[in-house]
Design a protein around this motif. Sequence first.
Motif, PDB file in Angstrom:
ATOM      1  N   SER A 227       0.831  -1.207   0.000  1.00  0.00           N
ATOM      2  CA  SER A 227       0.000   0.000   0.000  1.00  0.00           C
ATOM      3  C   SER A 227       0.861   1.250   0.000  1.00  0.00           C
ATOM      4  N   ASP A 230       2.172   1.717  -3.494  1.00  0.00           N
ATOM      5  CA  ASP A 230       1.077   2.120  -4.382  1.00  0.00           C
ATOM      6  C   ASP A 230       0.705   3.584  -4.155  1.00  0.00           C
ATOM      7  N   GLU A 272      -6.515   6.552 -12.719  1.00  0.00           N
ATOM      8  CA  GLU A 272      -5.477   5.551 -12.470  1.00  0.00           C
ATOM      9  C   GLU A 272      -4.869   5.743 -11.090  1.00  0.00           C
ATOM     10  N   GLU A 275      -7.346   4.445  -8.481  1.00  0.00           N
ATOM     11  CA  GLU A 275      -7.378   2.984  -8.460  1.00  0.00           C
ATOM     12  C   GLU A 275      -6.119   2.412  -7.831  1.00  0.00           C
ATOM     13  N   LEU A 276      -4.972   3.005  -8.137  1.00  0.00           N
ATOM     14  CA  LEU A 276      -3.711   2.521  -7.598  1.00  0.00           C
ATOM     15  C   LEU A 276      -3.641   2.730  -6.088  1.00  0.00           C
ATOM     16  N   LYS A 279      -5.544  -0.005  -4.478  1.00  0.00           N
ATOM     17  CA  LYS A 279      -5.317  -1.314  -5.088  1.00  0.00           C
ATOM     18  C   LYS A 279      -5.306  -2.449  -4.066  1.00  0.00           C
ATOM     19  N   GLN A 280      -4.552  -2.307  -2.979  1.00  0.00           N
ATOM     20  CA  GLN A 280      -4.439  -3.376  -1.996  1.00  0.00           C
ATOM     21  C   GLN A 280      -5.752  -3.618  -1.267  1.00  0.00           C
ATOM     22  N   THR A 282      -8.712  -2.942  -2.420  1.00  0.00           N
ATOM     23  CA  THR A 282      -9.640  -3.541  -3.383  1.00  0.00           C
ATOM     24  C   THR A 282      -9.361  -5.029  -3.557  1.00  0.00           C
TER      25      THR A 282
END
Length: 471
Positions: A227, A230, A272, A275-276, A279-280, A282
Amino acid sequence: MYGEFPVHIILRELERDDLLPAILFRTARKQCDSDVESLARNDQTILPIEQQTRIEREVNSVITKYGFEPSFITTYPQYEALVKTGVGAHHAGQLLIWRLLLEELMSRSMLRLMVATGTVAAGVDFPARTAVITAHSKRGSEGFSVLSSAEFQQMAGRAGRRGKDAVGVCVITPSKFSDARVLLEVSKRPPEPLRSAYFASPSTVLNLLKYRNVDDLQYTVERSLGSFLDRNSASKLREQALNDQSAIEADSGLKGEKRKKAEKRVRRTLREADELEKKQETALAVSLDGLRALGYVEGGSLTEKGGWAAELCTSLVLELGEAIAEGIFDECPMYELVGLIGSISGDPHRPYFRLKQNPVAPEQFGRMERVVERVRAAYQGAGSSQVAVLPDAALTVMTWMDSETWNEFAGLLRLSGVADGDVARLVGQTADHLNQLSRLEKTHPVLAQTARVARSRLLRPPFSESLVTVE
């Protein structure tokens, strides 16, 4: 355009310039074996008898050191070529005991040349005076790709023996597969960035939920290295979007369709970044959804099924868990249990033994296939596996259990064109999954006991516990 240099010419040139011992990197297992066989047929590369005798003495010393059964070594297909030429092939298609032998001989300066695949470069420690790189690319699941800087450094880094060589030498052999210009560019690249090894696999999530609830797990994931990395990358994307937006606003000549496209790129970059950044979290949410759909998690905690499945620390936790819940292993004889576990332990792209009728009933394989399909349909999270039911893999491990000796089994493998190392990997993975099942003593005592005995039957020499690799 250059043709590829034959191995005997490479060996001759290295010997002439006092650049031995060397490691010659090839792109394929078959090419490594072919090189060794070619040298053994060439009278000019055969060692004098006294040097062959020294190699044999060192081989016996290694056998004694590790307690190997001598026949495993002396009957190995490349043993005679090793002694005659002082050259060995090292790759994942061979038994670990053979690779250990070669590594020991190399460290004792008894080999002139080791022919190896680049994929083993990161996992071995046998430096040589010279490393020879014969290709600037490698074949992967999606075709050929140029070597990464880490892969190149691992291969080139084998050159130079501490305490023996003032410098190590890396040689590039010119050919249509080996462009020195490409390798020079690769050598100048910075190392690949540090990446987190964590991902929300079913086994990881179930194991963590033994000791905490979903809220605690989410808190842990938010503060993980993954995380953190990211969020840093997302921050850079937002900075890029801000700079692009400022450039758009400052450009009075940017109008109409071009301006719309530029603004669209900015919005895409911001999406983007969003979302990044998540990411973890999600990935964890998707993993939990799959576990809930299969009945391992309810609300924020493990169900009874999830409690015993959490003991299975394996990539096949869901497939094994569903097979147990389905009753596929109930009153299953040890022989058949090994076959069913072996059928989902193999690699779909590897050939396995198929010279006789499979003892496992097609209906049993059908039940396993339905389990695999159910898991694939319900679980879309991180670590979702590409598991396939492979009857040939089942037959391979069952045939090994039936075989009296390794030589008897190895003869069947060679008739089928099956690599020793691929069988070692299959046996190791099957034994590991059986070991996980043996942990279910409290909830599934009969299965646990059967799995324990089956595992001991599989891990006979040369697949003893300390000599099985699941790389």
